[in-house]
Design an enzyme around this catalytic site. Structure first.
Site, PDB file in Angstrom:
ATOM      1  N   GLY A  85     -65.588-108.536  50.892  1.00 27.93           N
ATOM      2  CA  GLY A  85     -66.573-108.706  49.817  1.00 27.93           C
ATOM      3  C   GLY A  85     -67.466-109.894  50.030  1.00 27.93           C
ATOM      4  N   CYS A  86     -67.347-110.539  51.181  1.00 30.17           N
ATOM      5  CA  CYS A  86     -68.191-111.683  51.495  1.00 30.17           C
ATOM      6  C   CYS A  86     -69.405-111.142  52.233  1.00 30.17           C
ATOM      7  CB  CYS A  86     -67.420-112.640  52.398  1.00 30.17           C
ATOM      8  SG  CYS A  86     -68.237-114.183  52.706  1.00 30.17           S
ATOM      9  N   ILE A  87     -70.573-111.278  51.612  1.00 29.83           N
ATOM     10  CA  ILE A  87     -71.749-110.623  52.179  1.00 29.83           C
ATOM     11  C   ILE A  87     -72.496-111.567  53.123  1.00 29.83           C
ATOM     12  CG2 ILE A  87     -73.950-109.518  51.616  1.00 29.83           C
ATOM     13  CD1 ILE A  87     -72.164-109.007  48.798  1.00 29.83           C
TER      14      ILE A  87
END
Lengths: 111, 99, 129
Positions: A109-111
């Site tokens: 979920g780390c963009i």
């Protein structure tokens, strides 16, 4: 795909510099990864990196920054479990930079 | 003949179709999600036991362990590793894979 | 993950993820878990429902060393820290598979199919994997 070289060995990373194989990690490699992030490792940095290694060992996941902050607060106290403290240590994002140095994949979920 | 089943019996009918078409004396090897059929006390255990009266049923141990069900296997099912899989394939003239 | 995503101040909706597949034969289980973890950043009211072979995702004692796949079952125990605390397992699915609550790696609420049906009716969004 990339590589980092250390002690004459070449270690495989992804295109963003995260280790491909978590098993390749050791403290020398962590030092090298920290250098590439322009981070001068102190005891406080190692404390977070070690915490992440243990977290991954237990849950098989690199935590999101919110979860990391909360979990560190629980283990190491509120003076360390806050974004200000963690961003001072890892200015480009504690989850992102500390995970990379700890040899973990990029947090989900780390963009 | 060696039959292999790689689908969960709870999701697809591959296991039952295999049982319906396996001749007496055949070997039936459960692999991948097919190993869920080996669990003792499931709605399929009686059918598996019935098949075991005419055929030999094997299950791939690595797949059982991966799925956390290695401790729940029906008595009499024989566990094999990958080498055992190869041996079974060599011992039989034909292999039918029920996908 | 960016902090900004959480500052929208939007309304909280009820999201339910239905998990129906066994963990290693197909990629659905892992995909669902990743979506749940990513979605947790949006601070919604999340429930996870395990029915059919989905109950196999959370069996204890998984050891994938022999199949060269990642064992992601420990990650379900991290969900609580992502504020995903509502895990429901269908009783009928467990029983059909010879499993009981003690076989599961996380604390869950075991429910009947009828109770799960009612739970689904309460949801704003249902995602099926």
């Amino acid at each position: 795909m990339g590589t980092i070289s250390i002690n004459g060995k070449s270690i495989e990373t992804d295109e963003e510099g995260y280790l491909t194989n978590i098993g390749d990690w050791d403290r020398d490699i962590a030092g090298e990864l920290a250098k590439s992030e322009n981070i001068d490792m102190t005891e406080s940095h190692w404390e977070v990196v070690d915490f992440l290694r243990e977290y991954y060992q237990e849950y098989q996941i690199a935590p999101a920054v919110r979860v990391l902050t909360k979990a560190i607060g629980k283990k190491l106290g509120p003076e360390k479990g806050n974004s200000k403290y963690l961003y001072e240590l890892f200015p480009y994002g504690p989850a992102k930079q500390a995970c990379k140095i700890a040899g973990l994949p990029k947090p989900t979920g780390c963009i | 003949m060696l039959h292999t089943v790689n689908k969960s019996p709870f999701e697809k009918n591959s296991l039952e179709t295999c049982f319906a078409h396996a001749k007496e004396g055949s070997a039936i090897l459960l692999i991948e999600d097919g190993v869920y059929a080996a669990i003792q006390g499931s709605v399929f255990s009686d059918k598996v036991k019935q098949a075991m009266s005419t055929c030999t049923v094997y299950a791939l141990e690595g797949d059982l362990k991966a799925r956390g069900v290695a401790g729940k296997v029906i008595d009499g099912i024989q566990l094999v590793d990958y080498a055992g899989f190869v041996d079974l394939a060599c011992q039989h003239d034909k292999v039918t894979a029920w996908l | 993950m960016s902090e900004e995503m959480m500052e929208g101040g939007g309304t909280i909706k009820k999201f339910c993820y239905i998990n129906r597949k066994a963990p290693y034969g197909t990629v659905y289980a892992l995909e669902s878990l990743e979506v749940v973890l990513i979605g947790a950043a949006f601070e919604q009211d999340v429930s996870l429902v395990f029915v059919d072979d989905g109950v196999f995702q959370i069996t204890k004692g998984q050891d994938t060393a022999g199949i060269e796949q990642k064992n992601f079952s420990p990650t379900y125990r991290a969900l609580e820290m992502y504020d995903v605390e509502k895990l429901y397992v269908e009783r009928e699915a467990l029983e059909a598979r010879g499993l009981s609550e003690e076989d599961l790696i996380v604390d869950v609420q075991v429910m009947s199919a009828a109770e799960i049906r009612d739970l689904l009716e309460e949801q704003d969004v249902v995602l099926s994997f």
